[in-house]
Motif scaffolding. Sequence first.
Motif, PDB file in Angstrom:
ATOM      1  N   ARG A 163       0.787  -1.163   0.030  1.00 26.55           N
ATOM      2  CA  ARG A 163       0.060   0.006  -0.150  1.00 26.55           C
ATOM      3  C   ARG A 163       0.784   1.352   0.056  1.00 26.55           C
ATOM      4  O   ARG A 163       1.130   1.643   1.271  1.00 26.55           O
ATOM      5  N   PRO A 164       1.154   1.732  -1.136  1.00 26.24           N
ATOM      6  CA  PRO A 164       1.911   2.977  -1.269  1.00 26.24           C
ATOM      7  C   PRO A 164       1.352   4.368  -0.427  1.00 26.24           C
ATOM      8  O   PRO A 164       0.004   4.167  -0.540  1.00 26.24           O
ATOM      9  N   HIS A 165       2.051   5.089  -0.036  1.00 32.95           N
ATOM     10  CA  HIS A 165       1.682   6.233   0.620  1.00 32.95           C
ATOM     11  C   HIS A 165       0.914   7.132  -0.570  1.00 32.95           C
ATOM     12  O   HIS A 165       1.144   6.920  -1.903  1.00 32.95           O
ATOM     13  N   ALA A 166       0.117   8.213  -0.193  1.00 39.88           N
ATOM     14  CA  ALA A 166      -0.747   8.814  -1.100  1.00 39.88           C
ATOM     15  C   ALA A 166      -0.017   9.722  -2.071  1.00 39.88           C
ATOM     16  O   ALA A 166       0.067   9.597  -3.305  1.00 39.88           O
ATOM     17  N   GLU A 167       1.322  10.187  -1.551  1.00 38.30           N
ATOM     18  CA  GLU A 167       2.074  10.786  -2.129  1.00 38.30           C
ATOM     19  C   GLU A 167       2.870  10.089  -3.226  1.00 38.30           C
ATOM     20  O   GLU A 167       3.637  10.756  -4.197  1.00 38.30           O
TER      21      GLU A 167
ATOM     22  N   SER B 177       2.718  12.156   4.287  1.00 36.11           N
ATOM     23  CA  SER B 177       1.449  11.892   4.952  1.00 36.11           C
ATOM     24  C   SER B 177       1.745  10.693   5.912  1.00 36.11           C
ATOM     25  O   SER B 177       1.166  10.296   6.663  1.00 36.11           O
ATOM     26  N   THR B 178       3.413  10.704   6.288  1.00 34.56           N
ATOM     27  CA  THR B 178       3.554   9.640   7.103  1.00 34.56           C
ATOM     28  C   THR B 178       3.851  10.069   8.319  1.00 34.56           C
ATOM     29  O   THR B 178       4.127   9.113   9.537  1.00 34.56           O
ATOM     30  N   LEU B 179       3.862  11.405   8.863  1.00 36.78           N
ATOM     31  CA  LEU B 179       3.889  11.890  10.112  1.00 36.78           C
ATOM     32  C   LEU B 179       2.686  11.584  10.978  1.00 36.78           C
ATOM     33  O   LEU B 179       1.959  12.468  11.284  1.00 36.78           O
ATOM     34  N   MET B 180       2.488  10.437  11.391  1.00 34.55           N
ATOM     35  CA  MET B 180       1.197  10.131  11.856  1.00 34.55           C
ATOM     36  C   MET B 180       1.307   9.473  13.348  1.00 34.55           C
ATOM     37  O   MET B 180       2.368   8.500  13.589  1.00 34.55           O
ATOM     38  N   ILE B 181       0.404   9.569  14.189  1.00 32.29           N
ATOM     39  CA  ILE B 181       0.527   9.050  15.365  1.00 32.29           C
ATOM     40  C   ILE B 181      -0.719   8.147  15.571  1.00 32.29           C
ATOM     41  O   ILE B 181      -2.052   8.732  15.255  1.00 32.29           O
TER      42      ILE B 181
END
Length: 360
Positions: free
Chosen positions: A7-11, A104-108
């Motif tokens: 699942r690639p990131h959106a960007e 979009s990877t800076l996620m908690i």
Amino acid sequence: MTEAVLRPHAEQQYADELALLAEHDDRPRPPGWRRSPWAVTTYLLGGTLPDGSQITPKYVGPRRLVEVAVATLATDRALLLLGVPGTAKTWVSEHLAAAVSGDSTLMIQGTAGTAEEAIRYGWNYARLLAEGPSEEALVPSPMMRAMRTGAVARIEELTRMPSDVQDTLITMLSEKTLPVPELGTEVQARKGFTVIATANDRDRGVNELSSALRRRFNTVVLPLPATADEEVDIVARRVDQIGTTLELPDATAGLEEIRRVVTVFRELRTGRTDDGRTKLKSPSGTLSTAEAISVITSGRALAAHFGDGVLRAADVAGGILGAVVQDPVSDRVVWQEYLETVVRERADWRDFYRACREVS
């Protein structure tokens, strides 16, 4: 490398579209943004660029809601996406972050066990014991990295976190700073920093936001699809995208079966049939659009690997039963009643009725 990722990131997945928008984006951009609010909105909702290039819609819903969300991110307010499970809160959050800051990877991820360190910062304890508190021993959280780089930080399931952990955000959202008392310093947010949080108050195990924290957010409520046609379109589009990503064998995911699944979910969700003539009991589950997508995707895999490649009622019956019957006692009664009083009476649903009876 991206092609081998499940699942690639959106960007990554939509890099070409983001690049196209950047080429045609001559509108003012807020400080720290990769694209203008117009471009971000076009990326989410889709549209045609001046050169005829098409941007595919990532979210199907009221345009004004998306515009309000994007406008919020352009201010000093954080954004809270609120809605029942399955209303694409996480999906919208990811794509907003990808379009605004390119990451979009800076996620908690919020859970009942999320600690303050996940929001603020942690320590490399080997170095901490050997050297004492230092910048090198500090382990920055996604929130700290977003503040340092002027990016979008995402918090998933904010209401899953304990209330005292939630309130850790108050200083960051109001003062735009993260104190590090162990080092006698602080991290001040750079321009472009903002927070997108998602939450729902429908499931069990949620914690109410304090009034002080809620005031730091602008809230946008994401609704379920307004019409059956809109929901069918969303399901069909996502099933096709997922099938391509997973490289599922070709299978005809007929709109007839998709419409049946959507109809079942909508009727049980609202507690009445489409024509409004029959009242129904609703099961304990949410029966969201996301669950309909899961049922159709699983059915497509069944049809491709164990059938003739055409999605039929038998391929989705088991998935529907699993989605509806969450409580084996009360939900099973609701499902059996729906089968006998509604599905059985529809002449063009005979194959669907037989398939559901077989797995029930």
